[in-house]
Every structure is written in structure tokens, then in C-alpha cells.
Design a protein around this motif. Structure first.
Motif, short mmCIF file in Angstrom:
data_model
loop_
_atom_site.label_atom_id
_atom_site.label_comp_id
_atom_site.label_asym_id
_atom_site.label_seq_id
_atom_site.Cartn_x
_atom_site.Cartn_y
_atom_site.Cartn_z
N SER A 143 10.80 69.26 -15.26
CA SER A 143 11.27 68.08 -15.99
C SER A 143 11.55 66.93 -15.02
O SER A 143 11.41 65.76 -15.37
CB SER A 143 12.51 68.40 -16.82
OG SER A 143 13.59 68.80 -16.00
N HIS A 144 11.91 67.27 -13.79
CA HIS A 144 12.12 66.25 -12.77
C HIS A 144 10.77 65.70 -12.28
O HIS A 144 10.64 64.50 -12.06
CB HIS A 144 12.90 66.85 -11.59
CG HIS A 144 13.25 65.86 -10.52
ND1 HIS A 144 14.27 64.96 -10.65
CD2 HIS A 144 12.69 65.63 -9.30
CE1 HIS A 144 14.34 64.20 -9.57
NE2 HIS A 144 13.40 64.60 -8.73
N VAL A 145 9.79 66.58 -12.15
CA VAL A 145 8.46 66.16 -11.70
C VAL A 145 7.85 65.16 -12.69
O VAL A 145 7.21 64.18 -12.29
CB VAL A 145 7.53 67.38 -11.52
CG1 VAL A 145 6.08 66.95 -11.30
CG2 VAL A 145 8.00 68.23 -10.34
N VAL A 146 8.05 65.38 -13.97
CA VAL A 146 7.53 64.48 -15.00
C VAL A 146 7.96 63.03 -14.73
O VAL A 146 7.19 62.09 -14.88
CB VAL A 146 8.01 64.92 -16.40
CG1 VAL A 146 7.82 63.79 -17.41
CG2 VAL A 146 7.24 66.13 -16.87
N VAL A 147 9.21 62.89 -14.32
CA VAL A 147 9.78 61.56 -14.12
C VAL A 147 9.38 60.97 -12.77
O VAL A 147 9.07 59.77 -12.67
CB VAL A 147 11.32 61.60 -14.23
CG1 VAL A 147 11.93 60.24 -13.93
CG2 VAL A 147 11.73 62.09 -15.62
N CYS A 148 9.37 61.79 -11.74
CA CYS A 148 9.25 61.28 -10.36
C CYS A 148 7.85 61.37 -9.76
O CYS A 148 7.56 60.66 -8.78
CB CYS A 148 10.22 62.02 -9.46
SG CYS A 148 11.96 61.78 -9.92
N ALA A 149 6.99 62.23 -10.28
CA ALA A 149 5.67 62.42 -9.66
C ALA A 149 4.79 61.19 -9.85
O ALA A 149 4.84 60.51 -10.88
CB ALA A 149 4.99 63.64 -10.26
N SER A 150 3.99 60.90 -8.85
CA SER A 150 3.02 59.82 -8.95
C SER A 150 1.80 60.30 -9.75
O SER A 150 1.63 61.50 -9.99
CB SER A 150 2.58 59.39 -7.55
OG SER A 150 1.83 60.43 -6.93
N ASP A 151 0.95 59.37 -10.11
CA ASP A 151 -0.29 59.74 -10.80
C ASP A 151 -1.13 60.65 -9.90
O ASP A 151 -1.80 61.57 -10.38
CB ASP A 151 -1.08 58.49 -11.18
CG ASP A 151 -0.41 57.70 -12.31
OD1 ASP A 151 0.48 58.26 -12.98
OD2 ASP A 151 -0.78 56.53 -12.49
N ARG A 178 3.75 63.05 -19.56
CA ARG A 178 5.10 62.72 -19.05
C ARG A 178 6.17 62.92 -20.14
O ARG A 178 7.01 62.07 -20.39
CB ARG A 178 5.14 61.31 -18.47
CG ARG A 178 4.27 61.16 -17.21
CD ARG A 178 4.49 59.85 -16.51
NE ARG A 178 3.63 59.69 -15.33
CZ ARG A 178 3.94 60.08 -14.10
NH1 ARG A 178 5.10 60.68 -13.88
NH2 ARG A 178 3.12 59.88 -13.08
N GLN A 179 6.10 64.10 -20.74
CA GLN A 179 7.06 64.47 -21.78
C GLN A 179 8.07 65.45 -21.19
O GLN A 179 7.81 66.65 -21.07
CB GLN A 179 6.32 65.10 -22.97
CG GLN A 179 5.35 64.14 -23.64
CD GLN A 179 4.50 64.83 -24.69
OE1 GLN A 179 4.06 65.98 -24.51
NE2 GLN A 179 4.25 64.14 -25.80
N SER A 180 9.23 64.96 -20.82
CA SER A 180 10.22 65.74 -20.08
C SER A 180 10.75 66.94 -20.86
O SER A 180 10.76 68.07 -20.36
CB SER A 180 11.37 64.83 -19.66
OG SER A 180 12.29 65.55 -18.88
N LYS A 181 11.20 66.70 -22.08
CA LYS A 181 11.76 67.80 -22.88
C LYS A 181 10.71 68.84 -23.21
O LYS A 181 10.96 70.05 -23.14
CB LYS A 181 12.38 67.25 -24.15
CG LYS A 181 13.65 66.44 -23.93
CD LYS A 181 14.25 65.98 -25.26
CE LYS A 181 15.53 65.18 -25.03
NZ LYS A 181 16.12 64.70 -26.31
N GLU A 182 9.52 68.36 -23.55
CA GLU A 182 8.45 69.27 -23.93
C GLU A 182 8.01 70.15 -22.77
O GLU A 182 7.80 71.35 -22.93
CB GLU A 182 7.24 68.48 -24.46
CG GLU A 182 7.45 67.85 -25.82
CD GLU A 182 8.25 66.55 -25.77
OE1 GLU A 182 8.69 66.16 -24.66
OE2 GLU A 182 8.42 65.92 -26.83
N VAL A 183 7.90 69.55 -21.58
CA VAL A 183 7.43 70.34 -20.43
C VAL A 183 8.46 71.37 -20.01
O VAL A 183 8.12 72.50 -19.63
CB VAL A 183 7.04 69.43 -19.25
CG1 VAL A 183 8.26 68.91 -18.50
CG2 VAL A 183 6.10 70.14 -18.29
N ALA A 184 9.74 71.03 -20.13
CA ALA A 184 10.79 72.00 -19.81
C ALA A 184 10.75 73.17 -20.79
O ALA A 184 10.89 74.34 -20.39
CB ALA A 184 12.15 71.32 -19.85
N GLN A 185 10.53 72.86 -22.06
CA GLN A 185 10.46 73.93 -23.07
C GLN A 185 9.24 74.81 -22.84
O GLN A 185 9.32 76.04 -23.00
CB GLN A 185 10.41 73.31 -24.47
CG GLN A 185 10.48 74.33 -25.59
CD GLN A 185 11.73 75.21 -25.50
OE1 GLN A 185 12.83 74.70 -25.34
NE2 GLN A 185 11.55 76.51 -25.61
#
Length: 216
Positions: free
Chosen positions: A97-105, A190-197
Motif C-alpha cells: 500500500s506504501h508502494v502504490v503511493v510512492c513508487a514511480s512509473d 494505484r489503488q491503495s486499499k485494493e492492493v492491500a486487500q
């Protein structure tokens, strides 16, 4: 300090890695007694670096030291397995969920390429295992928390003691790949909640496979 003074440390680390790989390869079975004298003679070393190596493996959870009985390859109980998977799920779900926010393309493109390599390795079980570990490790590296990375690496070493009872299950590799596909889809969107789930479900399914009875 001379280079010579570092030799004993390097030796016991080399011995620890050798024994670690033997344990992962099931050359040393869970629950089996570790014959220190035989191994020391086999490796042509004294028992001192061997005992230091066993302490390292004990700290990792791969070896269990028993008073007046010596060292044994750790047996993973059902509770151990549940606890390890529970912690891995929490740590890696938080990481992704952190990668979704911080990772570059570019970072996401790298992960996608690794996932595509995983798809191509479906028929090669050993390669699939290796690429799967590399994918999870890269996710953790991109999350940029060295303490979390260290904790996950230690937990995964324990999980490897049960490796033959998880991805070896019939159909589990295909299921795992599909779960990776869901993780990648949420990552790319880049869906933080979805990727964590998705990651939590990935480990829940992995635990279920690991606990399934062995096929006849």
C-alpha cells in the motif's frame, strides 16, 4: 585491526549459509538432530565455528537448541505457520500500500516486467519460486523500510521450512499467479486499499494451501 581477525566470523557465516541451504533443500529434515561432530568432520572445521553458525540459525528460527540434547532442525507447528503467515500478510500488505503511493512509473513498470516473467515461468516450478521471492523482495525494497524488510526476510526463512506444503500443492502455483495478477492490477491503478486487500488474500490463500493435507 588485521584482516586475519575477521576470518572466524567469515567462516561461521559461510557455514551458516551452507547449513541454511541444506535445510531449505530438505537434506536436513525438520525435527532431525544435527550431528555436530559429523558435520564438522565433513566440512573439515572445528566445532567452534559450527556452533557459532548454529546460533545464527537458531536466531533465525531454523534451528532449535535443546538443553543437554543439542541442536535440531526446527519443526514448524500449525500455530507457528499461522503466526508467520499472519505477520507476513500484515507487513507485506502495509508495504504494497506504501508502494502504490510512492513508487514511480518506472518502478511499477519494473514490477510488471517481473510479474510477466513469473507468468512465463509457470511450467518451471523452481524458477517460479525464485521469481516469486524476487517479486516480493522488490516490493519490500520499494517500500523503503529496512526494518520491515529484515523482519520479512527472517519470517520467510521460517516459512521455507514448510515450502513443500504450500506452492507444491496441486493448483496452488496457478492460483498464486492469479493473485499476483490482481496485486499488479491494483498497483498499476494505484489503488491503495485494493492492493492491500489483494495481498492479505494472497497470504490467506497461501496459508490455506500450506495447511492442506498432503495428496495421497
Amino acid at each position: 585491526m588485521s584482516n586475519r581477525s575477521l576470518a572466524p566470523r567469515a567462516l561461521y557465516e559461510e557455514v551458516a549459509e551452507l547449513l541454511r541451504q541444506r535445510i531449505f533443500a530438505r537434506e536436513m529434515e525438520p525435527g532431525s538432530w544435527i550431528d555436530e561432530l559429523r558435520i564438522a568432520q565433513q566440512l573439515g572445521i572445528s566445532r567452534t565455528p559450527l556452533r557459532e553458525a548454529l546460533k545464527v540459525l537458531a536466531a533465525e528460527g531454523l534451528v532449535t537448541m535443546k538443553v543437554r540434547r543439542g541442536a535440531y532442525v526446527t519443526e514448524v507447528s500449525e500455530k507457528d505457520l499461522r503466526d508467520v503467515y499472519h505477520l507476513l500478510a500484515l507487513l507485506e500488505a502495509d508495504a504494497v500500500s506504501h508502494v502504490v503511493v510512492c513508487a514511480s512509473d518506472a518502478d511499477l513498470a519494473e514490477l510488471l516486467a517481473m510479474h510477466q516473467a513469473l507468468e512465463r515461468a509457470l511450467a518451471d516450478r523452481d524458477r517460479f519460486f525464485s521469481l516469486n521471492e524476487a517479486f516480493h523482495r522488490r516490493l519490500l525494497e520499494l517500500s523503503d523500510n529496512r526494518w520491515r524488510l529484515q523482519m520479512v526476510e527472517d519470517l520467510r526463512k521460517v516459512m521455507k521450512l514448510n515450502r513443500h506444503h504450500s506452492l507444491f500443492r496441486q493448483g496452488r502455483i496457478e492460483q498464486s499467479l492469479a493473485e499476483h495478477g490482481s496485486i499488479m492490477k491494483a498497483l498499476m491503478a494505484r489503488q491503495s486499499k485494493e492492493v492491500a486487500q489483494c495481498m492479505l488474500q494472497h497470504f490467506a490463500n497461501g496459508l490455506q494451501a500450506a495447511q492442506s493435507p498432503s495428496p495421497a
